[in-house]
Design an enzyme around this catalytic site. Structure first.
Site, PDB file in Angstrom:
ATOM      1  N   GLY A  45       0.860  -1.180   0.006  1.00  0.00           N
ATOM      2  CA  GLY A  45       0.137  -0.104   0.176  1.00  0.00           C
ATOM      3  C   GLY A  45       0.857   1.183  -0.158  1.00  0.00           C
ATOM      4  CD  GLN A  50       3.447   5.706   2.616  1.00  0.00           C
ATOM      5  OE1 GLN A  50       2.556   5.411   2.220  1.00  0.00           O
ATOM      6  NE2 GLN A  50       4.227   5.061   3.370  1.00  0.00           N
ATOM      7  CB  CYS A  92       4.625   2.232   7.285  1.00  0.00           C
ATOM      8  SG  CYS A  92       4.291   3.523   6.241  1.00  0.00           S
ATOM      9  CG  LEU A  93       6.419   0.707   1.426  1.00  0.00           C
ATOM     10  CD1 LEU A  93       5.769   1.217  -0.003  1.00  0.00           C
ATOM     11  CD2 LEU A  93       7.381  -0.388   1.255  1.00  0.00           C
ATOM     12  CG  HIS A 134      -1.016   1.268   7.402  1.00  0.00           C
ATOM     13  ND1 HIS A 134      -0.242   1.105   8.095  1.00  0.00           N
ATOM     14  CD2 HIS A 134      -0.367   2.166   6.572  1.00  0.00           C
ATOM     15  CE1 HIS A 134       1.167   1.522   7.784  1.00  0.00           C
ATOM     16  NE2 HIS A 134       0.846   2.151   6.790  1.00  0.00           N
ATOM     17  CD  GLU A 135      -1.133   2.780   2.608  1.00  0.00           C
ATOM     18  OE1 GLU A 135      -1.007   3.681   2.507  1.00  0.00           O
ATOM     19  OE2 GLU A 135      -0.562   1.737   3.037  1.00  0.00           O
ATOM     20  CG  HIS A 138       0.234   6.974   5.369  1.00  0.00           C
ATOM     21  ND1 HIS A 138       1.292   7.300   6.045  1.00  0.00           N
ATOM     22  CD2 HIS A 138       0.184   5.670   5.061  1.00  0.00           C
ATOM     23  CE1 HIS A 138       1.965   6.313   6.199  1.00  0.00           C
ATOM     24  NE2 HIS A 138       1.515   5.291   5.538  1.00  0.00           N
TER      25      HIS A 138
HETATM   26 NI    NI Z   1       2.305   3.300   5.481  1.00  0.00          NI
END
Ligand code: NI
Length: 170
Positions: A45, A50, A92-93, A134-135, A138
């Site tokens: 995701g 991000q 998370c990235l 989660h997304e 963000h």
């Molecule tokens: Ni994330």
């Protein structure tokens, strides 16, 4: 085009993203870039926040865990119904190598606009529900470590500081 992914802590990750006014070619290019960036980083995701673009756009591909689900692009996603609770160990990235258990709703209904500009509703549970929440977080300037204890978050902050300074020195 693959974009650079912001690493937490970064003040841009704490910003509130703006709704998309129009789904056009420019927006579809952003979606394609986000998929490319997410796959290059081997994530499931990614939110536009991000990559430093404060628009309410999310891409997801949870097909490794849920083979029946196709990749999804969610524009202006909004949770309209939620039920129950679940615990899941998230990553998370923007926080490579960090994993923490987070409590989320077990089942969510999400309204969004697709890449053609059509309104859609998605009912999610299990891992997909975790990923969607989660997304969307963000887009509201929230990362998953904001949802764990301050003690755990400070330990993560120290490790991320080390990670960033090591990256600078190599
Ligand atoms: Ni994330």
């Amino acid at each position: 085009m693959v974009h650079e992914i912001l690493l937490w802590p970064d003040e841009r990750l704490a910003e509130n993203a703006a709704p998309v006014a129009q789904v056009d070619e420019e927006l579809r290019t952003l979606v394609a870039d986000m998929f490319e960036t997410m796959y290059a980083a081997e994530g499931v995701g990614l939110a536009a926040t991000q990559i430093g673009i404060l628009k309410r756009v999310v891409v997801l591909d949870v097909s490794a865990k849920c083979p029946e689900l196709k990749p999804l692009a969610l524009i202006n996603p909004r949770v309209v119904h939620q039920k129950g609770n679940q615990l899941f160990e998230e990553g998370c990235l923007s926080l490579p190598g960090e994993f923490e258990t987070v409590e989320r709703s077990a089942c969510v209904h999400v309204e969004f606009v697709d890449e053609q500009g059509n309104p859609q509703v998605l009912q999610c549970e299990g891992f997909l529900a975790v990923a969607v929440q989660h997304e969307i977080d963000h887009l509201d300037g929230i990362v998953f470590v904001d949802r764990v204890s301050s003690l755990k978050r400070e330990l993560v902050r120290k490790r991320m500081k080390r990670l960033k300074s090591n990256a600078k020195n190599t």
